[in-house]
Design a protein around this motif. Structure first.
Motif, PDB file in Angstrom:
ATOM      1  N   THR A  85     -35.394  28.659 -74.197  1.00  0.00           N
ATOM      2  CA  THR A  85     -34.811  27.642 -72.961  1.00  0.00           C
ATOM      3  C   THR A  85     -34.411  26.432 -72.473  1.00  0.00           C
ATOM      4  OG1 THR A  85     -36.533  27.916 -72.080  1.00  0.00           O
ATOM      5  CG2 THR A  85     -35.321  29.919 -71.935  1.00  0.00           C
ATOM      6  N   ARG A  86     -33.925  25.988 -71.705  1.00  0.00           N
ATOM      7  CA  ARG A  86     -33.890  24.398 -71.186  1.00  0.00           C
ATOM      8  C   ARG A  86     -35.291  24.604 -71.348  1.00  0.00           C
ATOM      9  NH1 ARG A  86     -29.979  20.540 -69.927  1.00  0.00           N
ATOM     10  NH2 ARG A  86     -31.706  19.062 -69.095  1.00  0.00           N
ATOM     11  N   ASP A 107     -27.783  15.798 -70.106  1.00  0.00           N
ATOM     12  CA  ASP A 107     -27.506  16.335 -71.098  1.00  0.00           C
ATOM     13  C   ASP A 107     -26.575  15.667 -72.425  1.00  0.00           C
ATOM     14  OD1 ASP A 107     -28.086  19.095 -68.800  1.00  0.00           O
ATOM     15  OD2 ASP A 107     -26.270  18.191 -67.918  1.00  0.00           O
ATOM     16  N   TYR A 179     -44.051  29.235 -67.676  1.00  0.00           N
ATOM     17  CA  TYR A 179     -42.287  29.323 -67.479  1.00  0.00           C
ATOM     18  C   TYR A 179     -41.702  30.640 -66.115  1.00  0.00           C
ATOM     19  CZ  TYR A 179     -37.616  30.683 -68.103  1.00  0.00           C
ATOM     20  OH  TYR A 179     -36.396  30.582 -68.207  1.00  0.00           O
ATOM     21  N   PRO A 181     -38.468  31.959 -64.712  1.00  0.00           N
ATOM     22  CA  PRO A 181     -36.619  31.227 -64.641  1.00  0.00           C
ATOM     23  C   PRO A 181     -35.613  31.170 -63.702  1.00  0.00           C
ATOM     24  CG  PRO A 181     -37.103  33.998 -65.778  1.00  0.00           C
ATOM     25  CD  PRO A 181     -38.681  33.160 -64.683  1.00  0.00           C
ATOM     26  N   LEU A 182     -36.295  30.818 -62.477  1.00  0.00           N
ATOM     27  CA  LEU A 182     -35.664  30.054 -61.332  1.00  0.00           C
ATOM     28  C   LEU A 182     -36.110  27.882 -61.416  1.00  0.00           C
ATOM     29  CD1 LEU A 182     -37.677  31.542 -58.734  1.00  0.00           C
ATOM     30  CD2 LEU A 182     -35.122  31.885 -59.324  1.00  0.00           C
ATOM     31  N   THR A 184     -34.369  26.005 -63.059  1.00  0.00           N
ATOM     32  CA  THR A 184     -32.678  26.013 -63.338  1.00  0.00           C
ATOM     33  C   THR A 184     -32.549  24.203 -64.030  1.00  0.00           C
ATOM     34  OG1 THR A 184     -31.993  24.910 -61.353  1.00  0.00           O
ATOM     35  CG2 THR A 184     -31.900  27.778 -61.847  1.00  0.00           C
ATOM     36  N   ASP A 185     -33.366  23.471 -63.273  1.00  0.00           N
ATOM     37  CA  ASP A 185     -34.126  21.925 -64.167  1.00  0.00           C
ATOM     38  C   ASP A 185     -34.489  21.167 -64.322  1.00  0.00           C
ATOM     39  OD1 ASP A 185     -33.673  21.454 -61.451  1.00  0.00           O
ATOM     40  OD2 ASP A 185     -31.882  20.293 -60.899  1.00  0.00           O
ATOM     41  N   THR A 188     -36.569  21.259 -60.112  1.00  0.00           N
ATOM     42  CA  THR A 188     -37.347  22.243 -59.806  1.00  0.00           C
ATOM     43  C   THR A 188     -37.943  22.807 -60.223  1.00  0.00           C
ATOM     44  OG1 THR A 188     -36.413  24.021 -61.780  1.00  0.00           O
ATOM     45  CG2 THR A 188     -34.943  23.717 -59.291  1.00  0.00           C
TER      46      THR A 188
END
Length: 227
Positions: A85-86, A107, A179, A181-182, A184-185, A188
């Motif tokens: 994931t990111r 990005d 980790y 999933p919330l 997002t960047d 957060t």
């Protein structure tokens, strides 16, 4: 003002499926150079001591090296393998970061950011611990839920951009968290540690290239110029 070492973690793991082709969008041509070339170029031009960590899938190492070969003088870039994931990709990139740094996370497919924005994020991070560029929302907004939808005041929302910029002492411990999933960047993740997020004015031209139309717009904006 205090000076710190500067490290840009550029995350470029896209597959390019939304562009409708087989080539990942970060390697598509933009004004005669790959998209990723323009992204890296902005950071190395902003500060002579900027270090760049380029996070890409292992399968993209060779195309990434070809991007670096486009520079007259190859910039100081370290290639790092991306993650699932990111969050995991950024975490891999952070292995190259020493404490006492200012870290930019950007990005790879935002090639039109300016030197001015990079420097402003750096200066604001020294003052506030972090700097997250944002722009105003121009469209009407509605919130959709299981019971229907409702209008919301767009003045209460902002569109998030990168480079999300942090003191290393905020960012490094945050990415030791499990980790979620919330996440997002990066903001957060840092916010989960209890740090207040400082918003700064972003740039309308700092678009993210995800679809063919974005590439057309980027060509036009580059032709127009601006720093």
């Amino acid at each position: 003002m205090e000076q710190r070492s500067k490290i840009a973690i550029i995350v470029a793991g896209g597959s390019g499926t939304r562009m409708g082709g087989t080539m990942p969008k970060q390697f598509l041509e933009l004004a005669g150079k790959p998209v990723l070339y323009h992204t890296i170029s902005a950071f190395v031009a902003a500060y002579p001591d900027m270090q760049v960590v380029l996070v890409v899938p292992e399968a993209h190492f060779e195309p990434a090296r070809q991007v670096l070969a486009c520079f007259d003088t190859p910039p100081p870039v370290t290639l790092v393998q991306g993650g699932e994931t990111r969050f995991h990709s950024v975490k891999n990139g952070l292995q190259q970061v020493q404490d006492g740094s200012v870290v930019f996370v950007h990005d790879g497919v935002r090639p039109l950011l300016t030197i001015s924005l990079i420097r402003h994020c750096y200066e604001q991070t020294l003052l506030h611990g972090n700097a997250i560029p944002v722009t105003d929302m121009k469209d009407s907004v509605r919130e959709v839920n299981g019971e229907g939808n409702a209008a919301r005041n767009r003045e209460q929302f902002r569109i998030i951009q990168t480079p999300q910029t942090f003191l290393s002492e905020q960012l490094l411990p945050a990415f030791e968290l499990p980790y979620d999933p919330l996440f997002t960047d990066e903001a957060t993740v840092v916010e989960r540690m209890g740090h207040r997020i400082h918003l700064v004015q972003g740039e309308e031209r700092n678009i993210k290239i995800t679809r063919p139309l974005d590439l057309v717009i980027a060509h036009a904006l580059l032709a127009k110029g601006g720093e």
